[in-house]
Design an enzyme around this catalytic site. Structure first.
Site, short mmCIF file in Angstrom:
data_model
loop_
_atom_site.label_atom_id
_atom_site.label_comp_id
_atom_site.label_asym_id
_atom_site.label_seq_id
_atom_site.Cartn_x
_atom_site.Cartn_y
_atom_site.Cartn_z
CG HIS A 18 -1.91 1.07 1.31
ND1 HIS A 18 -3.06 1.00 2.08
CD2 HIS A 18 -1.95 2.30 0.71
CE1 HIS A 18 -3.74 2.13 1.96
NE2 HIS A 18 -3.09 2.94 1.14
CG HIS A 20 -1.26 6.07 -2.84
ND1 HIS A 20 -2.44 5.86 -3.52
CD2 HIS A 20 -1.49 5.68 -1.56
CE1 HIS A 20 -3.35 5.38 -2.67
NE2 HIS A 20 -2.80 5.26 -1.49
CG HIS A 198 -7.52 3.34 -0.50
ND1 HIS A 198 -6.81 2.72 -1.48
CD2 HIS A 198 -6.64 4.16 0.16
CE1 HIS A 198 -5.55 3.15 -1.43
NE2 HIS A 198 -5.42 4.02 -0.46
CD GLU A 201 -7.39 6.91 4.31
OE1 GLU A 201 -7.92 6.86 3.18
OE2 GLU A 201 -6.30 7.49 4.53
CG ASP A 279 -1.49 5.78 2.53
OD1 ASP A 279 -1.74 5.44 1.36
OD2 ASP A 279 -2.34 6.32 3.27
CG ASP A 280 0.13 8.96 0.22
OD1 ASP A 280 0.16 8.89 -1.03
OD2 ASP A 280 -0.86 8.62 0.89
N1 HPA Z 1 -6.51 7.46 0.97
C1 HPA Z 1 -7.16 7.68 -0.16
N2 HPA Z 1 -6.55 8.09 -1.26
C2 HPA Z 1 -5.24 8.28 -1.25
C3 HPA Z 1 -4.53 8.07 -0.11
C4 HPA Z 1 -5.18 7.62 1.06
O1 HPA Z 1 -4.62 7.39 2.15
N3 HPA Z 1 -3.25 8.36 -0.43
C5 HPA Z 1 -3.20 8.71 -1.72
N4 HPA Z 1 -4.42 8.67 -2.23
ZN ZN Z 2 -3.60 4.78 0.36
#
Ligand code: HPA
Ligand code: ZN
Length: 338
Positions: A18, A20, A198, A201, A279-280
């Site tokens: 996971h 991006h 996703h 969250e 994630d990012d």
């Molecule tokens: N959630 C949803 N979209 C996203 C995320 C996330 O954590 N990171 C990059 N796009």
């Molecule tokens: Zn994500």
């Protein structure tokens, strides 16, 4: 209890499931690409960019994340972005990655899907031959855009289906339930692609149910809100459905107030199939091993916990059985059995 160290985490066989690619754009590279492509940024310095990374929820992050992606124009840009991430994977001892990318963000700026795939694909192949990192790319559909546009993207991507292993669903979750996208997932399933989304969250447990029952996904990205539905938790445990959890992301986006409140180790102890992911990483304070260490700092992670999290990342990966077995064989069995 034997606690983890950074070197211990690095030594474990691991997959990242996971992440991006656009979220691995470090401010330094953002400035380099802006210069290369003659794009004016609203930030004057790297420090100024970093200062802007204070988020109150998912949407406040997404606004700046899409703004950053604006510097990605040519296939070399996508190559450099992906290679910088894979270099970090190399440093962290990651064996396999399944990164996400958001084609619609780039198409909207006139950057063709072939251009995106050319750069990303070449970087993934080079990391395979140079560093032995295996990979499978996941094409994400932006859920804040109309499902018709998602379907158009899918049709556009179909002739290049060999370039990715699956589809995902990301962006603003609230008010964009998974069911809106079921026809796209049906088409992807018929084409033999892997399916993830996703869900849970910020969105409610019903979104996780929908992703499982209507999209028929094989993994849930995030999924932490499932803890508010006992029946769902029971289902996730019984079916051993993998959740790709992102602790630093959850704290930065205020899904949990502090890392001490994060349920990742409780979920693991309960028998849920959870893994740790970044994630990012350029926006949320670090890469995969950094995430493990932040969890350890707040919650005290045992070596057994770490080995189980690493094992789950491999069992949940879309890998052929032979490579899976090869990676699993490197796990410290004495920790797992302890
Ligand atoms: N959630 C949803 N979209 C996203 C995320 C996330 O954590 N990171 C990059 N796009
Ligand atoms: Zn994500």
């Amino acid at each position: 209890m034997a606690r983890v160290t950074r070197d211990y985490i690095k030594s474990l066989p691991k997959a990242e499931l996971h992440m991006h690619l656009e979220g691995s754009l470090e401010p330094e590279l953002m400035f380099q690409l802006a210069e290369r492509n003659k794009i004016k940024l609203r930030f004057k310095s790297i420090e100024e960019v970093k200062k802007a990374y204070k988020f109150k929820d998912l949407q406040s992050f997404l606004d700046i994340y899409y703004e950053g992606a604006n510097v990605l124009r040519r296939s070399e840009d996508f190559y450099d972005l992906t290679t910088a991430y894979l270099q970090r994977c190399m440093d962290d001892g990651i064996d396999h990655v399944e990164p996400f990318f958001d084609p619609q963000t780039h198409l909207a700026r006139g950057v063709g899907l072939e251009v995106q795939l050319e750069g990303i694909g070449a970087a993934l192949r080079d990391a395979g031959s140079r560093w032995g990192i295996s990979s499978g790319l996941i094409l994400c559909i932006l859920r804040h855009l109309p499902p018709e546009e998602g379907m158009q993207l899918y049709q556009l991507a179909r002739p290049m289906i060999g370039e990715f292993i699956g589809i995902g669903l990301d962006s603003s979750e609230l008010n964009h339930p998974p069911r809106k996208f079921s026809h796209i997932y049906e088409a992807a399933r018929a084409d033999g692609l892997k399916l993830v989304a996703h869900a849970g969250e910020e969105g409610p447990p019903t979104y996780v149910w929908e992703a499982l029952q209507m999209l028929k996904v094989q993994r849930i990205d995030h999924g932490v809100q499932a803890l508010n539905d006992n029946k769902l938790v029971e289902h996730l445990i019984n079916q051993q459905i993998p959740l790709t959890v992102c602790p630093n992301s959850n704290v930065r986006l205020k899904v949990f107030e502090k890392m001490c409140d994060h349920p990742i180790l409780q979920m693991l102890d309960q028998g849920m199939n959870v893994s740790i992911n970044s994630d990012d990483p350029a926006y949320f304070g670090g890469y995969l091993v950094d995430n493990f260490m932040e969890v350890d700092k707040a919650l005290e992670m045992s070596r057994k916990h770490a080995a189980l999290l690493a094992r789950n990342s491999i069992t949940a990966a879309f890998l052929d059985p032979q490579r899976k077995a090869q990676l699993l064989a490197r796990l410290p069995l004495e920790e797992i059995r302890s």
